[in-house]
Scaffold this motif. Structure first.
Motif, mmCIF file in Angstrom:
data_model
loop_
_atom_site.group_PDB
_atom_site.id
_atom_site.type_symbol
_atom_site.label_atom_id
_atom_site.label_comp_id
_atom_site.label_asym_id
_atom_site.label_seq_id
_atom_site.Cartn_x
_atom_site.Cartn_y
_atom_site.Cartn_z
ATOM 1 N N TYR A 36 0.816 -1.223 0.000
ATOM 2 C CA TYR A 36 0.000 0.000 0.000
ATOM 3 C C TYR A 36 0.847 1.269 0.000
ATOM 4 O O TYR A 36 0.293 2.356 -0.177
ATOM 5 C CB TYR A 36 -0.910 0.046 1.234
ATOM 6 N N GLY A 37 2.157 1.125 0.236
ATOM 7 C CA GLY A 37 2.993 2.327 0.385
ATOM 8 C C GLY A 37 2.437 3.210 1.490
ATOM 9 O O GLY A 37 1.929 2.701 2.499
ATOM 10 N N GLN A 38 2.523 4.543 1.300
ATOM 11 C CA GLN A 38 1.870 5.452 2.256
ATOM 12 C C GLN A 38 0.449 5.711 1.780
ATOM 13 O O GLN A 38 0.245 6.449 0.809
ATOM 14 C CB GLN A 38 2.625 6.778 2.351
ATOM 15 N N PRO A 39 -0.551 5.094 2.455
ATOM 16 C CA PRO A 39 -1.921 5.340 2.017
ATOM 17 C C PRO A 39 -2.313 6.803 2.258
ATOM 18 O O PRO A 39 -1.845 7.420 3.212
ATOM 19 C CB PRO A 39 -2.753 4.418 2.915
ATOM 20 N N SER A 40 -3.158 7.334 1.399
ATOM 21 C CA SER A 40 -3.631 8.701 1.590
ATOM 22 C C SER A 40 -4.574 8.724 2.801
ATOM 23 O O SER A 40 -5.069 7.675 3.241
ATOM 24 C CB SER A 40 -4.368 9.163 0.339
ATOM 25 N N ALA A 41 -4.837 9.950 3.331
ATOM 26 C CA ALA A 41 -5.614 10.090 4.572
ATOM 27 C C ALA A 41 -6.962 9.368 4.482
ATOM 28 O O ALA A 41 -7.389 8.731 5.448
ATOM 29 C CB ALA A 41 -5.806 11.569 4.888
ATOM 30 N N GLU A 42 -7.611 9.404 3.315
ATOM 31 C CA GLU A 42 -8.938 8.751 3.245
ATOM 32 C C GLU A 42 -8.832 7.229 3.242
ATOM 33 O O GLU A 42 -9.826 6.539 3.413
ATOM 34 C CB GLU A 42 -9.773 9.270 2.055
ATOM 35 N N HIS A 43 -7.625 6.716 3.060
ATOM 36 C CA HIS A 43 -7.434 5.255 3.109
ATOM 37 C C HIS A 43 -6.781 4.802 4.419
ATOM 38 O O HIS A 43 -6.203 3.727 4.493
ATOM 39 C CB HIS A 43 -6.612 4.782 1.919
ATOM 40 N N LEU A 44 -6.859 5.616 5.446
ATOM 41 C CA LEU A 44 -6.333 5.203 6.749
ATOM 42 C C LEU A 44 -7.470 5.103 7.744
ATOM 43 O O LEU A 44 -8.212 6.073 7.892
ATOM 44 C CB LEU A 44 -5.292 6.207 7.264
ATOM 45 N N PRO A 45 -7.655 4.003 8.479
ATOM 46 C CA PRO A 45 -6.906 2.759 8.358
ATOM 47 C C PRO A 45 -7.088 2.134 6.976
ATOM 48 O O PRO A 45 -8.110 2.340 6.338
ATOM 49 C CB PRO A 45 -7.505 1.879 9.452
ATOM 50 N N VAL A 46 -6.094 1.338 6.572
ATOM 51 C CA VAL A 46 -6.062 0.862 5.202
ATOM 52 C C VAL A 46 -6.806 -0.481 5.076
ATOM 53 O O VAL A 46 -6.567 -1.402 5.851
ATOM 54 C CB VAL A 46 -4.599 0.802 4.709
ATOM 55 N N ASP A 47 -7.752 -0.538 4.155
ATOM 56 C CA ASP A 47 -8.408 -1.828 3.906
ATOM 57 C C ASP A 47 -7.923 -2.404 2.570
ATOM 58 O O ASP A 47 -7.101 -1.792 1.890
ATOM 59 C CB ASP A 47 -9.938 -1.719 3.987
ATOM 60 N N GLU A 48 -8.444 -3.561 2.216
ATOM 61 C CA GLU A 48 -7.907 -4.315 1.079
ATOM 62 C C GLU A 48 -8.207 -3.657 -0.262
ATOM 63 O O GLU A 48 -7.647 -4.052 -1.288
ATOM 64 C CB GLU A 48 -8.451 -5.751 1.079
ATOM 65 N N THR A 49 -9.116 -2.669 -0.251
ATOM 66 C CA THR A 49 -9.460 -2.040 -1.531
ATOM 67 C C THR A 49 -8.577 -0.817 -1.814
ATOM 68 O O THR A 49 -8.697 -0.210 -2.873
ATOM 69 C CB THR A 49 -10.939 -1.579 -1.533
ATOM 70 N N ALA A 50 -7.719 -0.457 -0.874
ATOM 71 C CA ALA A 50 -6.841 0.706 -1.086
ATOM 72 C C ALA A 50 -5.916 0.424 -2.265
ATOM 73 O O ALA A 50 -5.537 -0.729 -2.507
ATOM 74 C CB ALA A 50 -6.024 0.976 0.170
ATOM 75 N N PRO A 51 -5.563 1.480 -3.011
ATOM 76 C CA PRO A 51 -4.720 1.237 -4.190
ATOM 77 C C PRO A 51 -3.319 0.754 -3.824
ATOM 78 O O PRO A 51 -2.762 1.162 -2.805
ATOM 79 C CB PRO A 51 -4.649 2.612 -4.858
ATOM 80 N N ILE A 52 -2.798 -0.122 -4.671
ATOM 81 C CA ILE A 52 -1.408 -0.562 -4.550
ATOM 82 C C ILE A 52 -0.539 0.570 -5.102
ATOM 83 O O ILE A 52 -0.875 1.159 -6.122
ATOM 84 C CB ILE A 52 -1.196 -1.830 -5.421
ATOM 85 N N GLN A 53 0.551 0.857 -4.424
ATOM 86 C CA GLN A 53 1.418 1.942 -4.920
ATOM 87 C C GLN A 53 2.778 1.388 -5.292
ATOM 88 O O GLN A 53 3.195 0.343 -4.798
ATOM 89 C CB GLN A 53 1.563 3.003 -3.842
ATOM 90 N N LYS A 54 3.452 2.120 -6.138
ATOM 91 C CA LYS A 54 4.764 1.673 -6.604
ATOM 92 C C LYS A 54 5.654 1.344 -5.397
ATOM 93 O O LYS A 54 5.761 2.132 -4.461
ATOM 94 C CB LYS A 54 5.415 2.763 -7.462
ATOM 95 N N ALA A 55 6.295 0.170 -5.461
ATOM 96 C CA ALA A 55 7.096 -0.286 -4.324
ATOM 97 C C ALA A 55 8.322 0.597 -4.141
ATOM 98 O O ALA A 55 8.896 1.100 -5.113
ATOM 99 C CB ALA A 55 7.524 -1.729 -4.547
ATOM 100 N N LEU A 56 8.716 0.759 -2.875
ATOM 101 C CA LEU A 56 9.875 1.600 -2.563
ATOM 102 C C LEU A 56 11.171 0.798 -2.536
ATOM 103 O O LEU A 56 12.243 1.359 -2.378
ATOM 104 C CB LEU A 56 9.670 2.285 -1.208
ATOM 105 N N SER A 57 11.069 -0.518 -2.654
ATOM 106 C CA SER A 57 12.289 -1.345 -2.628
ATOM 107 C C SER A 57 12.046 -2.593 -3.477
ATOM 108 O O SER A 57 10.901 -2.995 -3.685
ATOM 109 C CB SER A 57 12.606 -1.771 -1.196
#
Ligand code: UD1
Length: 343
Positions: free
Chosen positions: A130-151
């Protein structure tokens, strides 16, 4: 009872899961190359459960070896795939090692599962997707967007999830449960198994317990200028035994064939975010051991704050992480004391 193949079963989360599976009556076969774990873990498991799990020292990249093993164990009904390299920093230094290990292992396993008519896999993923979820996705559920991996490490988790989805699409008999872990901490209440980091720990909890034991001079808190109530990062610390129990629920669900979708995804967390400083203070309070610390600069690649919305796991899997954090931190300290022979 069914047999479950547990790759990486002598590792931290793997060993706790093997204990829970065996206590529920499952037969277990552990495959582990011991690259980041110790054979003595089997003694700890045996002492807790009263029975030794079957074990084969093997690398999941060894296709012919794994093929032979699966022919030998024709009673395997499902696989829990933990075996993977997991150090974020190392993955930046050695990306190809991470791609080879983490992706090659899963591809081998899925091919072999098809060849041996094993249709169920539980896969260890991470909230890192999930990377850093945006404020509307916190707490983060399974429908939150996947974000480009940092590593590269994080990327292997994302790619592996996609590989599972693609294979499930191609093979309708395959069932998969992807578990996205938040931050697993603590150790078995018996203090006979726990986390065994190699060298200087990267993760917070083993660094805290090693500092408490006097192995490290002081804890460095990476940043107190984040946009959080006390300025330090927030994570969802989940007790490793609670996490292990979620795997048993996932296996039960797959064997009972009650899954609603071929690939199901669950966030495994407590639903509560704690800051680094809160963890530190709580640890000091419950153990009575002081931890010298200093605030230093931010660690590259750190997420500011993330914690889980575990509603789906609570309702669909029928699982909840409910061990109080005080007990969790005490268990981590008891394990460190056991390791170091501290009374
Ligand atoms: C990291 C990875 C995660 C991976 C997990 C397992 C990222 C963003 N996350 O989790 O994908 O699954 O490791 O290895 O890369 N901290 C200190 N001092 C320390 C150590 C940690 O202050 O000496 C802080 C960190 O800044 C962080 C928190 O403690 O805020 C937790 O750190 P850590 O235990 O390393 O876990 P993550 O970084 O959350």
């Amino acid at each position: 009872m069914a047999r479950i193949l547990v790759t990486g079963g002598t590792g931290y989360i793997g060993s706790h899961t093997v204990v829970e599976l065996m206590q529920q009556g499952y037969d277990v076969l552990i495959v582990d190359n011991l690259s980041n774990s110790n054979i003595e873990v089997l003694d700890g498991i045996e002492q807790i459960v009263g029975k030794r799990p079957d074990f084969c020292r093997m690398d999941c990249l060894d296709y012919p070896g794994m093929d032979r093993l699966l022919s030998q164990y024709s009673d395997i009904r499902g696989v829990i795939h933990f075996a993977a390299s997991k150090a974020v920093g190392e993955s930046v230094e050695k990306p190809l090692l991470y791609y080879r290990n983490n992706i090659g292992s899963l591809v081998n396993l899925l091919e072999l599962m098809r060849a041996h008519a094993i249709n169920n896999i539980v896969f260890s993923s991470s909230c890192t997707v999930y990377g850093q979820p945006s404020a509307e996705h916190l707490p983060v559920d399974e429908t939150a967007p996947i974000q480009k991996a940092l590593s590269p490490y994080g990327n292997t988790k994302q790619i592996n999830e996609e590989i599972i989805q693609d294979e499930a699409h191609a093979d309708k008999s395959l069932h998969a449960i992807i578990l996205r872990y938040f931050n697993p901490v603590g150790a078995h209440p018996s203090a006979l198994i726990g986390e065994l980091p190699n060298g200087v720990p990267n993760n917070l909890m083993p660094f805290v317990t090693q500092t408490a034991a006097g192995l490290r001079q002081k804890l460095r808190v990476f940043g107190d200028d984040y946009n959080t109530p006390d300025g330090s990062c927030i994570r969802d610390y989940i007790y490793v035994v609670d996490l292990a129990k979620a795997h048993v629920k996932a296996v039960e669900r797959m064997l009972a064939e009650t899954a609603e979708e071929q690939v199901e995804i669950f966030n495994l967390g407590t639903g509560r975010g704690l800051s680094v400083l809160e963890i530190l203070r709580t640890f000091i309070r419950v153990t009575g051991v002081d931890i010298p610390y200093e605030i230093v600069g931010r660690r590259e690649g750190d997420i500011e704050q993330v914690w889980a919305e575990p509603h789906k796991a609570n309702t669909v899997l029928g699982w909840k992480a409910d061990t109080p954090v005080e007990d969790v931190l005490r268990s981590a300290w008891n394990w460190e004391k056991h390791l170091r022979g501290i009374k």
